[in-house]
Design a protein around this motif. Sequence first.
Motif, PDB file in Angstrom:
ATOM      1  N   PHE A 282       0.849  -1.193   0.000  1.00 19.43           N
ATOM      2  CA  PHE A 282       0.000   0.000   0.000  1.00 19.43           C
ATOM      3  C   PHE A 282       0.893   1.255   0.000  1.00 19.43           C
ATOM      4  N   PRO A 283       1.607   1.494  -1.122  1.00 16.49           N
ATOM      5  CA  PRO A 283       2.555   2.613  -1.180  1.00 16.49           C
ATOM      6  C   PRO A 283       1.910   3.923  -1.621  1.00 16.49           C
ATOM      7  N   SER A 284       0.812   4.296  -0.986  1.00 19.69           N
ATOM      8  CA  SER A 284       0.060   5.487  -1.393  1.00 19.69           C
ATOM      9  C   SER A 284       0.906   6.749  -1.313  1.00 19.69           C
ATOM     10  N   LEU A 285       0.621   7.674  -2.230  1.00 16.57           N
ATOM     11  CA  LEU A 285       1.267   8.986  -2.201  1.00 16.57           C
ATOM     12  C   LEU A 285       0.620   9.880  -1.153  1.00 16.57           C
ATOM     13  N   ALA A 286      -0.656   9.662  -0.897  1.00 13.20           N
ATOM     14  CA  ALA A 286      -1.416  10.462   0.071  1.00 13.20           C
ATOM     15  C   ALA A 286      -2.713   9.714   0.360  1.00 13.20           C
ATOM     16  N   GLU A 287      -3.350  10.047   1.468  1.00 14.94           N
ATOM     17  CA  GLU A 287      -4.638   9.447   1.835  1.00 14.94           C
ATOM     18  C   GLU A 287      -5.362  10.404   2.767  1.00 14.94           C
ATOM     19  N   GLY A 288      -6.677  10.201   2.892  1.00  6.05           N
ATOM     20  CA  GLY A 288      -7.380  10.834   3.982  1.00  6.05           C
ATOM     21  C   GLY A 288      -7.215   9.973   5.228  1.00  6.05           C
ATOM     22  N   PHE A 289      -7.121   8.662   4.990  1.00  3.37           N
ATOM     23  CA  PHE A 289      -6.943   7.726   6.099  1.00  3.37           C
ATOM     24  C   PHE A 289      -6.109   6.527   5.647  1.00  3.37           C
ATOM     25  N   GLY A 290      -6.668   5.684   4.771  1.00  2.00           N
ATOM     26  CA  GLY A 290      -5.949   4.497   4.321  1.00  2.00           C
ATOM     27  C   GLY A 290      -6.520   3.229   4.917  1.00  2.00           C
ATOM     28  N   TRP A 291      -7.822   2.993   4.668  1.00  2.00           N
ATOM     29  CA  TRP A 291      -8.513   1.867   5.293  1.00  2.00           C
ATOM     30  C   TRP A 291      -7.925   0.502   4.974  1.00  2.00           C
ATOM     31  N   PRO A 292      -7.441   0.256   3.748  1.00  2.00           N
ATOM     32  CA  PRO A 292      -6.908  -1.084   3.470  1.00  2.00           C
ATOM     33  C   PRO A 292      -5.772  -1.508   4.403  1.00  2.00           C
ATOM     34  N   ILE A 293      -5.050  -0.542   4.963  1.00  4.90           N
ATOM     35  CA  ILE A 293      -3.989  -0.887   5.928  1.00  4.90           C
ATOM     36  C   ILE A 293      -4.602  -1.613   7.123  1.00  4.90           C
ATOM     37  N   ALA A 294      -5.651  -1.019   7.690  1.00  2.11           N
ATOM     38  CA  ALA A 294      -6.313  -1.615   8.854  1.00  2.11           C
ATOM     39  C   ALA A 294      -7.018  -2.912   8.480  1.00  2.11           C
TER      40      ALA A 294
END
Length: 393
Positions: A282-294
């Motif tokens: 999950f190498p996102s550049l930005a997120e509001g949160f990032g649900w897939p991590i959890a």
Amino acid sequence: MNIVFFAHPTFLNQQSMQRFARMLTEGMKQRGHTVELWSPQARVLQLPALPVMRKWLAYIDQYIVFPREVRARLKNCSPDTLFVLTDNALGPYLPIVANRPHVIHCHDFLAQRSALGEIPENPTSWTGRNYQAYIRRGYSMGKRFIPISQKTKDDLSRMLSAPPLTSEVVYNGLNQPFTPSDPGAARTLLSEKFGIDLSAGYLLHVGGNIWYKNRLGVLEIYDAWRSTAQQNLPLLMIGEAPDAPLLTKQAASAFKTNIHFLSRVDDEYVRLAYVGASVFLFPSLAEGFGWPIAEAMASGCPVITTNEAPMTEVAGKAGFLIPRRPNNPASVNDWANEAARVVETILDLSPEEHKTVVALGLKNSERFNPEKALDHFEQLYQKIAEEDGLNTA
């Protein structure tokens, strides 16, 4: 307590926002509150029109027809009503209820920051900049906010000209029952479902094609890892159908036959994919949160994500962190190779080390309990309503 939720229209097909609005409305109903859900309907959009015109017809429904309907409804609305915008992007509706008790849920300010030129990976057109300014003028009239993360709270404070009366972070709860189970059994079921041999494990990514998900970066990491790895685990990319740049990148890969794009996957199989994955990328550049991590951690899967907020907020001390993908093309190979080494580190864990990583992830994911989140939302709604003089009995 009487609550009116403003939500995005279903015709925009923003599934995550629709799930969030449903979670709030159903959760507050279960807690005994009187709840209504208001959102624009497809009225003008139903008229025959060329495809190129549909976006503008949708704008008419959202920003001309719906506000008129809201003003008419307000005439019969109890004065003891709390108005809740389920997303800060619904800001244009706030002026209609700005003088009544209200609160705005804030998910992210990525489009706002892009319009201000803060994110070079996502340049914004003239019309886009004006649209985001229109949204900002709306929510800037707000006095009460509930950001989804500390990062979102920090961005909010920069967008407002004065501190709000309320700005309290509440992490959402997971909206599905993500739990660990037997990875081998999950791989067997997925292999049968998709016709791919996943028996030895696989790398996984879940996300859409929107720029900040960095799906190209996922392929770059996979190519870098496969170039030196002794294993030949496949890569599953679950989400939207790949766009042209992704297909081009896949076609150029020496490992293209092991890169699998899976779209329109039922939730049941997404949950299984988390359970069976060897590594979640999950190498996102930005997120509001990032649900897939959890979600991945709650499913017992080790996670690699970006070493920047809010991904670090969600991952806590349980994730494996890599730098943000550089905007300079000359530096991308070094970045991908560094991330590939982290992939190999996870795959080389001993059974005991792997067990420890999984346990840390499970413990971390407990922070995102949906019932606790709804309880926290309810407490804030009650506090705001009472401070604004509503009868909440």
